[in-house]
Structure formats: C-alpha cells, structure tokens
Design a protein around this motif. Sequence first.
Motif, PDB file in Angstrom:
ATOM      1  N   LEU A  64      39.177  41.321 -54.283  1.00 31.10           N
ATOM      2  CA  LEU A  64      40.427  41.575 -54.979  1.00 31.10           C
ATOM      3  C   LEU A  64      41.552  40.729 -54.405  1.00 31.10           C
ATOM      4  O   LEU A  64      41.564  40.449 -53.196  1.00 31.10           O
ATOM      5  N   LEU A  75      46.262  44.466 -54.244  1.00 32.42           N
ATOM      6  CA  LEU A  75      45.602  45.390 -55.147  1.00 32.42           C
ATOM      7  C   LEU A  75      44.537  46.201 -54.406  1.00 32.42           C
ATOM      8  O   LEU A  75      43.923  45.718 -53.457  1.00 32.42           O
ATOM      9  N   ALA A 117      41.247  42.110 -62.908  1.00 28.87           N
ATOM     10  CA  ALA A 117      42.497  41.705 -62.269  1.00 28.87           C
ATOM     11  C   ALA A 117      42.643  40.196 -62.332  1.00 28.87           C
ATOM     12  O   ALA A 117      41.657  39.453 -62.240  1.00 28.87           O
ATOM     13  N   TYR A 141      46.502  43.606 -64.023  1.00 30.07           N
ATOM     14  CA  TYR A 141      45.222  44.278 -63.770  1.00 30.07           C
ATOM     15  C   TYR A 141      44.997  45.341 -64.829  1.00 30.07           C
ATOM     16  O   TYR A 141      45.927  45.733 -65.552  1.00 30.07           O
TER      17      TYR A 141
END
Length: 250
Positions: free
Chosen positions: A12, A16, A115, A122
């Motif tokens: 990620l 996030l 995302a 996202y």
Amino acid sequence: MSGRFFVPEWPLPSGLRAAFSLRNGGRSHGPWESLNLAPHVGDAPQAVSANRALLAHDLTLPGEPLWLQQVHGTRVSSVEEWQAGAQGRSADAIVAHAAGVVAIQVADCLPVLLASKDGAVYGAAHAGWRGLAGGILEQTLAAMRVPPAELTVWLGPCIRAGAFAVGDDVRAAFGQSFGWAFTPNNRGRWQCDLAAIAAARLRAAGVTALSDCGMCTHADAQRFFSHRRDAAVLGSSGRMAALLWRAVSS
C-alpha cells in the motif's frame, strides 16, 4: 493471523491502511458467532454494534466505517454521496478522494480493495457473481478517475473454485469469453473461479499491480463466515469486512 483481523500482504502507498476482519472475538451467538458485522442477517442489533466498536478500537480507526447497503448490483457511491443520505448508501462499491473509512461486507463474495499508487484515491468493491458479471469492477475503476495502471488492487478472502458450484445461468452471465473459469463437476453443474474472473477483468481494464490473498471462506470455518456453508446448516451466516482508510497523521 489471529485476533479479530489480519492485515493484507499488499504493498500500500504510505498513509493508507487496510484490514480484513475475522469471525472470532465478538459478542454474537448462534449462526453469527461471534464477530458478525452485519445488521441485516438477523443478529441482535446490540451485538452488531458491540462487534463494530471492538473492531474499530482494535484498528484505531479515525472514524466510523461507511457501511454500505449492498444489493449485488453495480452502483458505485462516494464518500460525499454516502454522507448525503440513504441514496448514496445503497451501492456495492465506494470511492474516497479525501478521507473516510471505506468498507465492504462479505461472507463468500469477493471483496476488492483499490488504491492509487500515490495514495490520493482509494476504494472498495463487493464482487459477487452478479455484480462481477454486471461490471462492478469496471464501474469502480471509472469512478476512481485514475488510470488503471496507476492503481494497486487486493483481492480478499472469498469462496474459491473448489467450493463454488453454480448452474448454467451463472456461466451464461459471463459469456463464452470466460468459459475457461468454469469446470464441470460430476453433478451436472460448474465449479466457478470467481477470483480468477475478477483478476482477468481487472487486468483487461489495465490494472497491472494485483495481489490475491488466495484464501477460501468456505474452506476455513475457524476464521471465516461462509453463507453457503453456514446458512445451509444454521439458517444464516455472519459477515466479515474488508476496510481501507487513510491513517491520521500524528
């Protein structure tokens, strides 16, 4: 993997956070034992509220998840639409261009988290066979307004091909181009590889960064609810959730 959730093995962008809830450590009883997060399956409302609060505490969420009223369709909402009222909450995907804890509830259907690689956008999608055949993933990609090659996507726990027997109607819904994802069984039905179809559709749309956890909800009764497995015996089943949010800067 233990406790009430696990963190996906998924690269990620900075800022996030993602999680997937497990079925253990909650307050529900009966078919919903014990961390059921859905209020629409017959569970006691106070138990569902307690379960949601326990998960939010464990994850240190910055706010209440934006729980959708999922209808196995192809409508995509946004944080702004959700906040505006009921119409924005009836959807099977949600996209955030600012803040908000997006969430998808599942108990065999495929949860998909998405995302942008810069972390600016996202979203989350609920991909059962109806929504997947209808284009829920393509609709979600369009709502994100980011070139698919600039996205990273995670496919979560769902019912896998070995347990997902379907009829001719499901096979026909995907057309001949996805015939490879259906294997005939000895009962005159088909074993459907839902996650493989989702991955193929995402790649066809231009997504290149794709992670599939490979976990089967039906096969693992210790950690996951499964509507097909549980409802057949118990009459109902709880729901888990895939969540994605932007962490609050300290």
